[in-house]
Design an enzyme around this catalytic site. Structure first.
Site: not given
Ligand code: ATP
Ligand code: MG
Length: 135
Positions: A9, A49, A57, A85, A91, A102, A112, A115, A126
């Site tokens: 990112k 997304y 968010f 992962r 996350t 992370r 963070n 992805h 994806e």
């Molecule tokens: P990614 O999809 O980016 O790999 P992830 O799978 O760990 O991350 P997701 O639940 O898919 O997490 O959320 C996508 C992104 O949205 C996260 O990487 C984070 O930056 C943001 N995000 C998720 N949950 C929250 C939250 N509760 N508050 C703020 N931002 C969030």
């Molecule tokens: Mg995700």
């Protein structure tokens, strides 16, 4: 053999740690089979997304993802999705295990660092989204 989609990112690209993150992939046995540096358009980030469209968010997430260049890659290896992962960590970097990407490179739940696809089916979608030419 499994594949997953990884995005380094904008925060991690700005920190100049693409190489350090790539080394972790390689040391875990994940092979980089496609890669591209690009700056996402809003449309691309929103499409990517789309599953999070209704979340509070979402706008912050899209704003962040278009804020600078990202490095996008397809990784290949045994159990690539889960392995990747595990390398990424939770996350929220405050909850991420020591030694994960992370924990070591991310600043906040928004910025963070990386992805990774969260399931094999999601990975297929994806990978096709960013690398339609990949066979
Ligand atoms: P990614 O999809 O980016 O790999 P992830 O799978 O760990 O991350 P997701 O639940 O898919 O997490 O959320 C996508 C992104 O949205 C996260 O990487 C984070 O930056 C943001 N995000 C998720 N949950 C929250 C939250 N509760 N508050 C703020 N931002 C969030
Ligand atoms: Mg995700």
């Amino acid at each position: 053999i499994e594949r997953t989609l990884s995005i380094i990112k904008p925060d991690a690209v700005a920190k100049n740690v693409i190489g350090q993150i790539y080394t972790r992939f390689e040391q875990a046995g994940l092979k980089i089979v496609a890669a591209r540096m690009t700056q996402l358009s809003r449309e691309q980030a929103e499409g990517f997304y789309a599953a999070h469209k209704e979340r509070g968010f979402f706008k912050d997430l899209v704003d962040f993802m278009v804020s600078g260049p990202v490095m996008i890659q397809t990784l290949e290896g045994e159990n690539a999705v889960l392995k990747h992962r595990d390398l990424m960590g939770a996350t929220d970097p405050k909850k991420a295990e020591k030694g994960t990407i992370r924990a070591d490179f991310a600043d906040s739940i928004d910025a963070n660092a990386v992805h990774g696809s969260d399931a094999v089916e999601a990975a297929k979608v994806e990978i096709a989204y960013f690398f339609p030419e990949l066979k």
